[in-house]
Design a protein around this motif. Structure first.
Motif, PDB file in Angstrom:
ATOM      1  N   SER A   3      60.278  -0.013  65.919  1.00  0.00           N
ATOM      2  CA  SER A   3      60.074   1.866  65.715  1.00  0.00           C
ATOM      3  C   SER A   3      60.451   2.626  66.803  1.00  0.00           C
ATOM      4  O   SER A   3      60.124   2.873  68.053  1.00  0.00           O
ATOM      5  CB  SER A   3      58.027   1.770  65.427  1.00  0.00           C
ATOM      6  N   TYR A  52      64.230  -8.694  60.487  1.00  0.00           N
ATOM      7  CA  TYR A  52      64.483  -8.498  58.742  1.00  0.00           C
ATOM      8  C   TYR A  52      65.656  -9.779  59.027  1.00  0.00           C
ATOM      9  O   TYR A  52      66.818 -10.103  60.062  1.00  0.00           O
ATOM     10  CB  TYR A  52      65.362  -7.931  58.414  1.00  0.00           C
ATOM     11  N   PHE A  80      68.298  -9.231  62.235  1.00  0.00           N
ATOM     12  CA  PHE A  80      68.275  -7.518  62.547  1.00  0.00           C
ATOM     13  C   PHE A  80      66.456  -7.859  63.690  1.00  0.00           C
ATOM     14  O   PHE A  80      66.066  -7.574  62.975  1.00  0.00           O
ATOM     15  CB  PHE A  80      68.311  -6.802  61.506  1.00  0.00           C
ATOM     16  N   TYR A 116      56.084  -1.018  67.708  1.00  0.00           N
ATOM     17  CA  TYR A 116      55.909  -2.255  66.321  1.00  0.00           C
ATOM     18  C   TYR A 116      58.015  -2.976  66.517  1.00  0.00           C
ATOM     19  O   TYR A 116      58.418  -2.080  65.820  1.00  0.00           O
ATOM     20  CB  TYR A 116      55.968  -1.263  64.896  1.00  0.00           C
ATOM     21  N   THR A 155      55.888   7.140  63.704  1.00  0.00           N
ATOM     22  CA  THR A 155      56.505   7.841  62.908  1.00  0.00           C
ATOM     23  C   THR A 155      57.265   7.337  62.036  1.00  0.00           C
ATOM     24  O   THR A 155      57.780   7.991  61.036  1.00  0.00           O
ATOM     25  CB  THR A 155      58.012   8.598  63.713  1.00  0.00           C
ATOM     26  N   TYR A 156      56.678   5.975  61.608  1.00  0.00           N
ATOM     27  CA  TYR A 156      57.336   4.842  60.714  1.00  0.00           C
ATOM     28  C   TYR A 156      59.041   5.260  60.191  1.00  0.00           C
ATOM     29  O   TYR A 156      59.115   5.088  59.427  1.00  0.00           O
ATOM     30  CB  TYR A 156      56.344   5.547  59.246  1.00  0.00           C
ATOM     31  N   LYS A 157      59.260   5.665  61.511  1.00  0.00           N
ATOM     32  CA  LYS A 157      61.312   6.085  61.433  1.00  0.00           C
ATOM     33  C   LYS A 157      61.109   4.865  62.296  1.00  0.00           C
ATOM     34  O   LYS A 157      60.516   4.045  63.344  1.00  0.00           O
ATOM     35  CB  LYS A 157      61.345   7.024  62.080  1.00  0.00           C
ATOM     36  N   TYR A 158      62.144   3.980  62.108  1.00  0.00           N
ATOM     37  CA  TYR A 158      63.111   2.546  62.544  1.00  0.00           C
ATOM     38  C   TYR A 158      64.079   2.798  63.426  1.00  0.00           C
ATOM     39  O   TYR A 158      65.196   2.958  62.379  1.00  0.00           O
ATOM     40  CB  TYR A 158      62.334   1.570  61.906  1.00  0.00           C
ATOM     41  N   ILE A 159      64.465   2.285  63.808  1.00  0.00           N
ATOM     42  CA  ILE A 159      65.948   2.025  65.081  1.00  0.00           C
ATOM     43  C   ILE A 159      66.105   0.261  64.907  1.00  0.00           C
ATOM     44  O   ILE A 159      65.429  -0.424  65.014  1.00  0.00           O
ATOM     45  CB  ILE A 159      66.211   2.449  66.558  1.00  0.00           C
ATOM     46  N   PHE A 160      67.673   0.098  63.972  1.00  0.00           N
ATOM     47  CA  PHE A 160      67.845  -0.973  63.878  1.00  0.00           C
ATOM     48  C   PHE A 160      69.165  -1.041  64.430  1.00  0.00           C
ATOM     49  O   PHE A 160      69.359  -1.243  65.459  1.00  0.00           O
ATOM     50  CB  PHE A 160      68.148  -1.368  62.446  1.00  0.00           C
ATOM     51  N   GLY A 161      68.786  -3.210  65.634  1.00  0.00           N
ATOM     52  CA  GLY A 161      69.692  -3.783  66.218  1.00  0.00           C
ATOM     53  C   GLY A 161      71.460  -3.898  65.620  1.00  0.00           C
ATOM     54  O   GLY A 161      71.117  -3.882  63.926  1.00  0.00           O
ATOM     55  N   LEU A 212      61.798  -8.387  55.607  1.00  0.00           N
ATOM     56  CA  LEU A 212      60.989  -9.292  56.890  1.00  0.00           C
ATOM     57  C   LEU A 212      60.253 -10.500  56.943  1.00  0.00           C
ATOM     58  O   LEU A 212      60.548 -11.412  55.828  1.00  0.00           O
ATOM     59  CB  LEU A 212      59.898  -8.360  56.747  1.00  0.00           C
ATOM     60  N   ARG A 226      52.821  -6.557  66.897  1.00  0.00           N
ATOM     61  CA  ARG A 226      53.182  -4.375  67.551  1.00  0.00           C
ATOM     62  C   ARG A 226      52.586  -4.427  69.291  1.00  0.00           C
ATOM     63  O   ARG A 226      52.580  -6.323  69.829  1.00  0.00           O
ATOM     64  CB  ARG A 226      52.220  -4.619  67.227  1.00  0.00           C
TER      65      ARG A 226
END
Lengths: 113, 114
Positions: free
Chosen positions: A93, A36, A89, A32, A98-104, A46, A51
């Motif tokens: 995922s 943003y 940004f 995913y 996991t619904y955890k996200y790593i951002f640029g 967002l 996906r």
């Protein structure tokens, strides 16, 4: 660990031109990829997401493309307007479910009138 | 998004002090997150919670703790603040059960540690 690289860090374009921001992710399990927009002094919101089972998605002047093989995705803004000026940004995922996200690290876009 | 609120909006504190940042939401979402934003570093995940009994560390949890007092409330504490914790802190919520993974951010808390 998981990592998302984003380029460029700053981008200036003339009004009406196109802007492209690129991100690369490290975790092949990521499925995913949201984008943003954060206007000055405001919260991130967002603007578009994609996906892993889709290669491209469009919403009016913005589009996102995904290349799973190369593990990179891009934001395309066409016919840029001054109100597109903001920090953008990308995120990925951390792993499926996991619904955890790593951002640029963000791209500051300036649209010059 | 007025459904996610943070208090205080701005805070100045001194090195060594304990402080708490609070986040409340009326969206009914189970998942809540705390992020830290530094110039040039994007948004880094500190802690996240998927329900009242579930707390998980993020990328940069050292020096921070959290409490999920209720579905609607998620607090971030700095046990002994240090100057490099000066940053903009965002709370966020999401609701994957509705089919989406959109994160809804609060307005942010700007923290200065002297």
């Amino acid at each position: 660990g998981e990592n998302v690289e984003q380029h460029p860090s700053t981008l200036s374009v003339q009004e009406g031109d196109s802007a492209v921001i690129k991100c690369t992710y490290s975790d092949s399990a990521s499925n995913y990829f949201p984008w943003y927009k954060q206007e000055l002094g405001k919260r991130p919101q967002l603007i578009i997401d994609i996906r892993s089972n889709v290669g491209e998605k469009k919403d009016q002047r913005i589009a996102v493309t995904l290349n799973k093989t190369a593990k990179h995705f891009s934001l395309h803004i066409t016919e840029t307007q001054p109100e597109d000026s903001a920090v953008y940004f990308c995120a990925a995922s951390a792993a499926s479910g996991t619904y955890k996200y790593i951002f640029g690290t963000g791209t500051r876009l300036k649209v010059l009138a | 998004d007025a459904d996610v609120t943070q208090t205080p909006r701005n805070r100045i504190t001194k090195t060594g002090k304990r402080i708490m940042l609070e986040c409340s939401q009326t969206k009914g979402h189970d998942r809540m997150y705390w992020y830290r934003q530094d110039p040039g570093l994007g948004l880094q995940l500190i802690y996240y919670s998927f329900d009242v009994k579930d707390i998980n560390k993020g990328e940069i949890s050292d020096g921070y703790s959290v409490s999920r007092q209720a579905q609607a409330k998620f607090s971030l504490s700095l046990e002994s603040a240090i100057p490099n914790q000066t940053a903009l802190y965002f709370c966020a919520t999401s609701d994957p059960t509705s089919g989406g993974e959109t994160q809804y951010f609060g307005p942010g808390t700007r923290l200065l540690v002297l």
